[in-house]
Design a protein around this motif. Structure first.
Motif, mmCIF file in Angstrom:
data_model
loop_
_atom_site.group_PDB
_atom_site.id
_atom_site.type_symbol
_atom_site.label_atom_id
_atom_site.label_comp_id
_atom_site.label_asym_id
_atom_site.label_seq_id
_atom_site.Cartn_x
_atom_site.Cartn_y
_atom_site.Cartn_z
ATOM 1 N N LYS A 1 7.206 -12.287 -10.481
ATOM 2 C CA LYS A 1 8.366 -12.715 -11.274
ATOM 3 C C LYS A 1 8.594 -14.234 -11.202
ATOM 4 O O LYS A 1 9.658 -14.701 -10.835
ATOM 5 N N GLU A 2 7.587 -14.988 -11.558
ATOM 6 C CA GLU A 2 7.665 -16.453 -11.608
ATOM 7 C C GLU A 2 7.911 -17.106 -10.250
ATOM 8 O O GLU A 2 8.392 -18.238 -10.162
ATOM 9 N N LYS A 3 7.592 -16.387 -9.189
ATOM 10 C CA LYS A 3 7.686 -16.930 -7.843
ATOM 11 C C LYS A 3 6.349 -16.749 -7.152
ATOM 12 O O LYS A 3 5.577 -15.850 -7.470
ATOM 13 N N ILE A 4 6.096 -17.609 -6.192
ATOM 14 C CA ILE A 4 4.887 -17.497 -5.382
ATOM 15 C C ILE A 4 5.280 -16.854 -4.066
ATOM 16 O O ILE A 4 6.252 -17.272 -3.425
ATOM 17 N N VAL A 5 4.526 -15.846 -3.668
ATOM 18 C CA VAL A 5 4.769 -15.182 -2.393
ATOM 19 C C VAL A 5 3.578 -15.483 -1.488
ATOM 20 O O VAL A 5 2.426 -15.257 -1.866
ATOM 21 N N LEU A 6 3.884 -16.003 -0.323
ATOM 22 C CA LEU A 6 2.876 -16.348 0.677
ATOM 23 C C LEU A 6 3.163 -15.510 1.915
ATOM 24 O O LEU A 6 4.281 -15.529 2.421
ATOM 25 N N ILE A 7 2.160 -14.779 2.354
ATOM 26 C CA ILE A 7 2.309 -13.986 3.575
ATOM 27 C C ILE A 7 1.221 -14.428 4.542
ATOM 28 O O ILE A 7 0.030 -14.397 4.212
ATOM 29 N N ILE A 8 1.650 -14.854 5.713
ATOM 30 C CA ILE A 8 0.715 -15.249 6.766
ATOM 31 C C ILE A 8 0.935 -14.307 7.940
ATOM 32 O O ILE A 8 2.057 -14.172 8.435
ATOM 33 N N SER A 9 -0.132 -13.652 8.359
ATOM 34 C CA SER A 9 -0.025 -12.756 9.506
ATOM 35 C C SER A 9 -1.098 -13.112 10.527
ATOM 36 O O SER A 9 -2.174 -13.591 10.181
#
Length: 133
Positions: free
Chosen positions: A70-78
């Motif tokens: 939805k026009e956002k960037i999601v960054l997941i760091i694990s």
């Protein structure tokens, strides 16, 4: 997932990661507009994981996932290093000059200022940081 990077901490290569992210951003207008922010956040979080979390001597890994929603960037760091919640890190006193200020904390401070939201959980031995940009 638009992008996934998974390496052991010993094999982590920030230069290669940045090249891959630049290529990904070249193909996606939303990502392209936030390239510098994305790289800053990844560098700060990954550097902290490598510098502080990987000292236990185990074969630790680091995983980075990037996708748009939805026009956002999601960054997941694990990672599977020692538990560390970056949300609990104390903000540096930015009213002091760089000579007076204690070393450390500025990178996480910048990360918190650059994101719309930042969450942390430790689940099944994994530190999971989710940043929405």
């Amino acid at each position: 997932m638009d992008y996934q990077y998974k390496k052991t901490i010993a094999d982590f290569d920030l230069e290669m990661l940045n090249r891959e992210i630049e290529a990904l951003c070249a193909e996606n207008e939303l990502l392209s507009a936030k390239l510098c922010t994305l790289q800053l956040i990844i560098e700060e979080l990954a550097t902290n994981i490598i510098k502080y979390g990987g000292k236990t001597g185990k074969d630790h890994s680091l995983e980075i996932n990037i996708y748009t929603e939805k026009e956002k960037i999601v960054l997941i760091i694990s990672d599977n290093t020692a538990a560390f919640n970056p949300l609990e890190a104390e903000d540096p006193d930015i009213t002091q000059s760089s000579e007076e200020r204690k070393i450390g904390g500025l990178g996480l401070f910048l990360v918190r200022k650059k994101v719309q939201s930042l969450t942390y959980e430790n689940k099944n031995g994994l530190n999971i940081v989710k940043a929405v940009i």
